[in-house]
Design an enzyme around this catalytic site. Sequence first.
Site, PDB file in Angstrom:
ATOM      1  N   LYS A   1       0.853  -1.179   0.000  1.00 22.71           N
ATOM      2  CA  LYS A   1       0.000   0.000   0.000  1.00 22.71           C
ATOM      3  C   LYS A   1       0.895   1.237   0.000  1.00 22.71           C
ATOM      4  CE  LYS A   1      -3.686  -0.399  -0.181  1.00 22.71           C
ATOM      5  NZ  LYS A   1      -4.532  -0.788  -1.357  1.00 22.71           N
TER       6      LYS A   1
ATOM      7  N   PRO B   1     -48.824 -43.895  31.949  1.00 21.53           N
ATOM      8  CA  PRO B   1     -47.378 -43.611  31.914  1.00 21.53           C
ATOM      9  C   PRO B   1     -46.915 -43.177  30.524  1.00 21.53           C
ATOM     10  CG  PRO B   1     -47.798 -45.638  33.130  1.00 21.53           C
ATOM     11  CD  PRO B   1     -49.097 -45.230  32.517  1.00 21.53           C
TER      12      PRO B   1
END
Length: 920
Positions: free
Chosen positions: A213, A611
């Site tokens: 850069k 159950p």
Amino acid sequence: MELDNIQVIENDYADLVLDAGAANFGEHYRKTMKGRTKEECYNIIRSACALLNSGGGIITVKVLNEGYNYDIHGIGSDIENGLHNLQSCAAVKSSFNFIQQDGRMLIFVQSWSNGDGNNNEKLPRLCAIKSNAYQRADSSSYQMSPLEFENFITRKTKAAGRSDSIEKDSDLSIEPLHKKPKIEPIESTVFKSREFQFGDTLNFNESMYVEFKDFSGKNDARRIKEALPKYISAFANTNGGYLLIGVTNTRKVVGCGHCIEDPQYFEKLISTTVEKLNTVHICNTQKIINYSINVARVLNKSEQHGFLIILYVEPFCCVVFADKPDCWKIENDQIKRVEPREWTEIILATDPDIEKLCSSFQKELSVTAAPMGCKTVYSLKDAECLNELQRKLFPVEFHSSSEISIIPDNLHKELLKEYPNLENLLPKMKGVRGRGVLIFSRSWAVDIGRAKHQDVVCDALLLATENAPRLYTVGKRESDEVFKYSKDTAFSIKQKLVNPGGYTGKLCVIPKILWYSKGQSVEGSSTSTMELGNMQEAKRRLEVRYPKDYTFLNITALLIALTIVLLNFRSFLSDQLGCEFLNLLTLEQFQILHSKHDIEKCKKLFVHGLPGTGKTIIARQLIERIINTFQCKKAEVLYICENAPLARFMRQKTNCTCVTRKTFMSENFPKVKHVIVDEAQNFRLESGDWYEKAESIRTAEVTHPNGAGVFWIFMDYFQMSHFFSTGLPRIQDQDPREELTTGVRNGKEIHKIVHLNMEQILLSECDQEKRKFLTKLYKEANCGHSFPGKVEKSKMTPENIAKHIRVKIKQYLDTGYTTEQMAILCSTQEECKKYRDLLQCELKRLNVYAYLDEAESAFGDHTTENIVTLNSIRRFSGLEKPIVFGINPLPHPDQQVLTPNILVCLASRAMTQLHLLFEN
């Protein structure tokens, strides 16, 4: 008497409305207003993103440009491209509608769905403007799209779960993870150099591992600060690399930061930038971003000419974001940004793979083809599937000659008895074209988990072909609160149909109000729109007519979504498996809660559930309905059971007061209005008459000036584990009474054990009326699915029992089960203490611990992930686990007649695997 001129107050819309401010639309209005256009466009795109991710809605935008005509000028390429970036081009065309109205542009937004689009293209789990997560490819850094991020994070997840390196993926053009770049000139020379001459040429080029850069011009310090997050994210997310700032793309060293004198400025800037970056870990470590930096001076002859910054970023174990994802949602009526961790979790979301662990379930709704907020929905395998439940719940034939059917018939008739002139309002409710169904409810708000309004007679939801869904609310008297109730409920129904219902089409629910007062309808006045906090400036009425697209409904898909909405509940297994998913009530369970018994009329009910039929599930759902129907506080609803573990469990799952019978008898509850009793067959009178006390509380005039409170009692005489008086009325005095006979918890082999012992219990029952009733239940008992389950019976010494449990637990852990899914149950607490030491000796080899009770030390610093529940059969009543080991399940020698009861209690706790281990 017939009513004339019945007034229907139409609200026209009930939706999430976002005000995106003002904007210029159309291409030729953009040329002189570029700065403002960018902000205007972003407000619209952000609002669209939030609504797409939150069930859809409406964006209102004030049109600034005079003479604008949508049909002529369009919306402009900037907005169009912004919406295109949120979704594919095909999806944009189908997900947004634009209508110009009264100086505003109305943008109708459909809910996002990650299923196949019109072109069978794969969509990510949620939409976003930007991911803000970068990666390297060749010599560039690029921002990943949500789909690219999904591929990336999936690959990272695989790597996190393996010790060896991951081979290169065919669909990603990047090198293997964590391979450190070898760039000899940088490592040996450049990175160690302290000075460079202006104009020096570096002897290497940009690559995947190297980025140049320049930043040698004006505002270089600002440009460096802005660029750092992007490049650190890109290198960290790929395989690491070097960022050289102060070098041109022709490799010339030109320096940067000419106005900076102290090189430590850049070191501090980079350090601060790294600290602020968002990281998300998907592995077991919490590593930080590691980097090295060299800030070298650049000299022009002998004078300072800025610096050359050489930053090396190491590859990161998981994910580094340059900024939070530019992704939005609606939360608490506010637009909120999605946090990086949430973003990652949503992107990674898949259906929980529970089929292997719990073969009792079949998938009904997958998150991979549903809106973002949906959860996976499972029903019982080979039981009534979702389509069958929908057909039984809403028995409507849309291809028949009939027009509008009314359901449920019993509620409709009850309402007509209470409010005779309701009959005269039906023509307005049914006065639409097409075929469909009108679904009555005393309160649709309660049905979807919201509070009932006391000034509402009833609601009726209309789903009909060629029409947008409508919610008719019949109010007792003219009231702005009823108007708001109807609007809020309609909006909530729409949101529920999307999440969790999974409906993916364009959808709205339009509220319409009828006033009912002494046989006459009353003309109502409209009220202000629902305020959405700071998002909506306009307080005036917003008149909206939905586009015609919203009348093209897939009615069958809509009814399936509605079935999920009404029947879903969070699975008890979610916590055990560490992933949230939803189960569905059976039709039998749903009818007891909704169809057969209205808690506003049926305040007292005895529920006998065999159950494994889901009594505790119904109790939990009942508590929520009571709270929403009567608008109760936590202290006003009391749940009572016999054992502390079940009370603790329900305390975590409900928003009411949960106590044991013993606590109930020893304390006062002055604020309680409603009582739910669970596992009542094991209650006793040792501390006093609990039934009389509960009755006196719920009928007390001081708390119930207008009638008694709710009192439902759940029980199962087949699971009675003592000989003492329960305090319950005689069977013949238990009125009204309901029965649950379809087993939903236990595998078929386990259900056979239960059923066999139920037959033995009948042989020892002395009470003729009770035996007659239990025999009827026994004959009606059935298993509501076909998954087999497994039962193992063995006889061995106590030492070998402990060893056998250790071997089995290891096998289960190796196949994917967790200790959270297992329980070891003994006949008594004394037996538990006896086996605890034996089990600890064996299980410590697996780094697993048998945990007897919460009052006991949790074995030092060990987490609950390594703990197996150890308890007595009686104390575990009402709870369940996929795998249950039952040690010597026999009662005291003086109570041998209770042996089948104990076996029923034990076996019914196991969902898929039951081990019955008897001592020699």
